[in-house]
Structures are given as C-alpha cells and as structure tokens.
Scaffold this motif. Sequence first.
Motif, PDB file in Angstrom:
ATOM      1  N   GLN A   1      41.173  32.794  43.165  1.00  0.00           N
ATOM      2  CA  GLN A   1      39.975  33.633  43.141  1.00  0.00           C
ATOM      3  C   GLN A   1      39.213  33.445  41.837  1.00  0.00           C
ATOM      4  O   GLN A   1      39.810  33.327  40.760  1.00  0.00           O
ATOM      5  N   VAL A   2      37.891  33.423  41.927  1.00  0.00           N
ATOM      6  CA  VAL A   2      37.025  33.300  40.754  1.00  0.00           C
ATOM      7  C   VAL A   2      36.479  34.679  40.422  1.00  0.00           C
ATOM      8  O   VAL A   2      35.931  35.372  41.284  1.00  0.00           O
ATOM      9  N   ARG A   3      36.634  35.070  39.158  1.00  0.00           N
ATOM     10  CA  ARG A   3      36.144  36.369  38.699  1.00  0.00           C
ATOM     11  C   ARG A   3      35.407  36.181  37.385  1.00  0.00           C
ATOM     12  O   ARG A   3      35.617  35.207  36.661  1.00  0.00           O
ATOM     13  N   CYS A   4      34.570  37.128  37.060  1.00  0.00           N
ATOM     14  CA  CYS A   4      33.944  37.127  35.747  1.00  0.00           C
ATOM     15  C   CYS A   4      34.217  38.462  35.078  1.00  0.00           C
ATOM     16  O   CYS A   4      34.574  39.452  35.733  1.00  0.00           O
ATOM     17  N   GLY A   5      34.064  38.471  33.764  1.00  0.00           N
ATOM     18  CA  GLY A   5      34.309  39.698  33.030  1.00  0.00           C
ATOM     19  C   GLY A   5      33.964  39.523  31.572  1.00  0.00           C
ATOM     20  O   GLY A   5      33.411  38.501  31.153  1.00  0.00           O
ATOM     21  N   VAL A   6      34.306  40.528  30.788  1.00  0.00           N
ATOM     22  CA  VAL A   6      34.033  40.542  29.355  1.00  0.00           C
ATOM     23  C   VAL A   6      35.335  40.280  28.612  1.00  0.00           C
ATOM     24  O   VAL A   6      36.360  40.901  28.903  1.00  0.00           O
ATOM     25  N   VAL A   7      35.277  39.344  27.665  1.00  0.00           N
ATOM     26  CA  VAL A   7      36.449  39.017  26.861  1.00  0.00           C
ATOM     27  C   VAL A   7      36.539  39.984  25.691  1.00  0.00           C
ATOM     28  O   VAL A   7      35.565  40.173  24.947  1.00  0.00           O
ATOM     29  N   ARG A   8      37.710  40.578  25.553  1.00  0.00           N
ATOM     30  CA  ARG A   8      38.000  41.433  24.396  1.00  0.00           C
ATOM     31  C   ARG A   8      39.381  41.062  23.884  1.00  0.00           C
ATOM     32  O   ARG A   8      40.373  41.189  24.597  1.00  0.00           O
ATOM     33  N   ASP A   9      39.419  40.555  22.660  1.00  0.00           N
ATOM     34  CA  ASP A   9      40.669  40.062  22.079  1.00  0.00           C
ATOM     35  C   ASP A   9      41.272  38.998  22.999  1.00  0.00           C
ATOM     36  O   ASP A   9      40.619  38.015  23.301  1.00  0.00           O
ATOM     37  N   ASP A  10      42.470  39.217  23.489  1.00  0.00           N
ATOM     38  CA  ASP A  10      43.155  38.222  24.324  1.00  0.00           C
ATOM     39  C   ASP A  10      43.160  38.604  25.795  1.00  0.00           C
ATOM     40  O   ASP A  10      44.010  38.152  26.569  1.00  0.00           O
TER      41      ASP A  10
ATOM     42  N   THR B   1      19.430  39.711  38.122  1.00  0.00           N
ATOM     43  CA  THR B   1      19.066  41.105  38.396  1.00  0.00           C
ATOM     44  C   THR B   1      18.792  41.898  37.124  1.00  0.00           C
ATOM     45  O   THR B   1      18.405  43.074  37.201  1.00  0.00           O
ATOM     46  N   GLY B   2      18.989  41.261  35.955  1.00  0.00           N
ATOM     47  CA  GLY B   2      18.805  41.977  34.702  1.00  0.00           C
ATOM     48  C   GLY B   2      19.908  42.958  34.397  1.00  0.00           C
ATOM     49  O   GLY B   2      19.726  43.856  33.552  1.00  0.00           O
ATOM     50  N   GLY B   3      21.061  42.796  35.024  1.00  0.00           N
ATOM     51  CA  GLY B   3      22.130  43.779  34.866  1.00  0.00           C
ATOM     52  C   GLY B   3      23.275  43.354  33.979  1.00  0.00           C
ATOM     53  O   GLY B   3      24.338  43.990  33.989  1.00  0.00           O
ATOM     54  N   LEU B   4      23.089  42.305  33.181  1.00  0.00           N
ATOM     55  CA  LEU B   4      24.206  41.786  32.370  1.00  0.00           C
ATOM     56  C   LEU B   4      24.724  42.828  31.383  1.00  0.00           C
ATOM     57  O   LEU B   4      25.938  43.064  31.297  1.00  0.00           O
ATOM     58  N   ALA B   5      23.830  43.448  30.637  1.00  0.00           N
ATOM     59  CA  ALA B   5      24.263  44.394  29.608  1.00  0.00           C
ATOM     60  C   ALA B   5      24.957  45.606  30.222  1.00  0.00           C
ATOM     61  O   ALA B   5      26.014  46.045  29.736  1.00  0.00           O
ATOM     62  N   ASP B   6      24.402  46.152  31.308  1.00  0.00           N
ATOM     63  CA  ASP B   6      25.011  47.325  31.936  1.00  0.00           C
ATOM     64  C   ASP B   6      26.373  46.982  32.520  1.00  0.00           C
ATOM     65  O   ASP B   6      27.331  47.765  32.400  1.00  0.00           O
TER      66      ASP B   6
ATOM     67  N   GLY C   1      28.373  44.636  31.500  1.00  0.00           N
ATOM     68  CA  GLY C   1      29.296  44.463  30.388  1.00  0.00           C
ATOM     69  C   GLY C   1      29.785  45.789  29.836  1.00  0.00           C
ATOM     70  O   GLY C   1      30.975  45.932  29.508  1.00  0.00           O
ATOM     71  N   ALA C   2      28.880  46.749  29.738  1.00  0.00           N
ATOM     72  CA  ALA C   2      29.270  48.075  29.247  1.00  0.00           C
ATOM     73  C   ALA C   2      30.265  48.723  30.190  1.00  0.00           C
ATOM     74  O   ALA C   2      31.230  49.365  29.748  1.00  0.00           O
ATOM     75  N   ARG C   3      30.061  48.563  31.496  1.00  0.00           N
ATOM     76  CA  ARG C   3      31.017  49.130  32.463  1.00  0.00           C
ATOM     77  C   ARG C   3      32.374  48.464  32.333  1.00  0.00           C
ATOM     78  O   ARG C   3      33.420  49.123  32.412  1.00  0.00           O
ATOM     79  N   ALA C   4      32.370  47.143  32.146  1.00  0.00           N
ATOM     80  CA  ALA C   4      33.641  46.434  32.002  1.00  0.00           C
ATOM     81  C   ALA C   4      34.390  46.904  30.769  1.00  0.00           C
ATOM     82  O   ALA C   4      35.611  47.107  30.798  1.00  0.00           O
ATOM     83  N   LEU C   5      33.681  47.082  29.661  1.00  0.00           N
ATOM     84  CA  LEU C   5      34.327  47.547  28.439  1.00  0.00           C
ATOM     85  C   LEU C   5      34.865  48.964  28.595  1.00  0.00           C
ATOM     86  O   LEU C   5      35.872  49.340  27.972  1.00  0.00           O
TER      87      LEU C   5
END
Length: 314
Positions: A12-21, A38-43, A45-49
Amino acid sequence: MRFATIAEACGQVRCGVVRDDTVLRLPAGTTVLDLLRTGGLADAGARALADGDAVPLAGLRLLPPLEAPTVRDFVAFEEHVEGMAAGAGVGAEWYEAPTFYFTNPYALVGAHDDVAVPPGCARLDFECEVAAVIGRGGADIAPADASAHIAGYTILNDWSARDLQYREMAVRLGPCKGKDFATTLGPVLVTADELEPYRDPEGFLALAMTVAVNGTEIGRDLLSNMGWPFEDLVAYASRGTEVRPGDVLGSGTCGNGGCLAELWGRGRTDLPPLQPGDVVTMAVEGIGTLRNTIVAGREPHPIPAARPRPRTRP
C-alpha cells in the motif's frame, strides 16, 4: 513540515508527515499531489501532526514525495555551465534567461531506489540539484509574486547518459533519451516556510549541497550560487503559459563537482563514469539525503540507421 510518500510492506502507498523517525500517516487514498491541487497541504499536515497514525520510517520504502505531472529542469549555476563548456566559456545566451528543458515525469525514482544503467549507455553521470514544487497555479507570474506559488522543496538527481545526450544534442535537439530514464526525487517535500531561515541577504536559499560516490566526496556547493532565485524560475516557467500544482522546477546542477561531466570538462581524468555497484549519495542542508545504487540495465533493441530516401515529391 516534511511530507513523505511511502510504500509499505503490504504494497500500500501512503503519504504523511515525517517527525523524527516516524511517519504520521494521512488517511488511505490521500496523496501529496491531491493536497497540492486542492490547497489542503498545510491543513492536512496539521491534522497528521495532531492525530496521524504513526509508523516507524525504518524498513519503509521512500517513494518520490509526489507524482509530479511535469518536471522542468533549469541550468541555473554558472560554474556548472562553465565546466561543461570545457574551456569554451559561458555563452552570452545563458545570462539572458534561465533556460530549462522538460524531463520525463514517468521516470521518477525514490530516495533509496536502485538506478539501472540505461540501454546503450557507457557514460552514466549524476547531477546534484534542488527542486521547487508548485503549490498554487498561475500564468505570467511576476517574480515578486512567485514565492506564494512555491509549496516547498526537495532534492533532485538528474541522472544523465552523457554519450546518448551528446549524440542527440548534436542534432540540435535534446537532451532527450540521455535524460529520461531516471530522476531521483526526495527524500521528502519540505514546506517552504521551513527553509526561510536559510535565506541570504539577496533572497537566495543558502543550503549546503554535497555529493559523494562510494563514500568519497566529489562535489560541494551552496544553493545560493544559483544565477537566479527560484522565484525567477517560477516566473520564467509561467511566461506565456501556466504552472500548475505539483509541477517540479529543478535548479540545475550545482557547481564545484555537482556532476562528473563538469569535472571532466575541467580536465579531471581520475573520475570514471558510474558503473553497476557504485553508490551515489547527495545531501542538502535542511532537506535530507538521497542514496542510490547503480545496477546493470538492459541491452537496447537495435534500431537501424536512417534509410536513404529519394526525396521524391507528389
């Protein structure tokens, strides 16, 4: 934020935000390209964090951060052009505009993927670059407005089959097949705000860039040695046309050993072309590291020379 696209053991291919390891995964089906469109990258990313599903980076395959719809590659470093000219000097045309060519978006490879020698190539080379990724589309963008159109940055290795490239460019086209077999992109997409502290007084990003082969450093430069900042590249790319979210704009190869061909042009005879088994490592301050191993490629299917034609007319 630092966005990654990963291939998990299950395929499976997924995307997300890298934090540390770890990677804080976004919901399945989410892609970096869709978020840019869609212009939703920042939002996102904030949800992922805040509540992303965390998985260790170790053991995951890093894919290119996004499936880029187009890749423009510029030639923005004077020192690189000078070396490639092999003593002939930098042409006046280089200074007039930030020239680019389109390369193959279907040939993007990940930060640690193997790279096969392209069919028919005997002089394989690397090219150490940084790329800007468009986050907001536009046409005829002014340089002063261009920063708002850049979502972030990543490392780009513009692999080059020099023998194929030089042959086709002698026909006054190209580069084409000498470039379209592989371009490494990664390891992450770093959002533009993270790199703002690296701005020098002239507005260039002063990021340290290094490249090594089999652990031996070959080149070292600063991204701020570009003849134009990325904002000018965005403006030129959009002139008379448009750029769209996800488009990738490469800086061109850095100087001072950013590729072997530059050093060959300066008389270095101790640096052979890349061979299967060679490991090329590129690091850019603030972004990360690429590490690709060269592997054997396929033999080309023979294509005959042009057939003589009678030049008859209807």
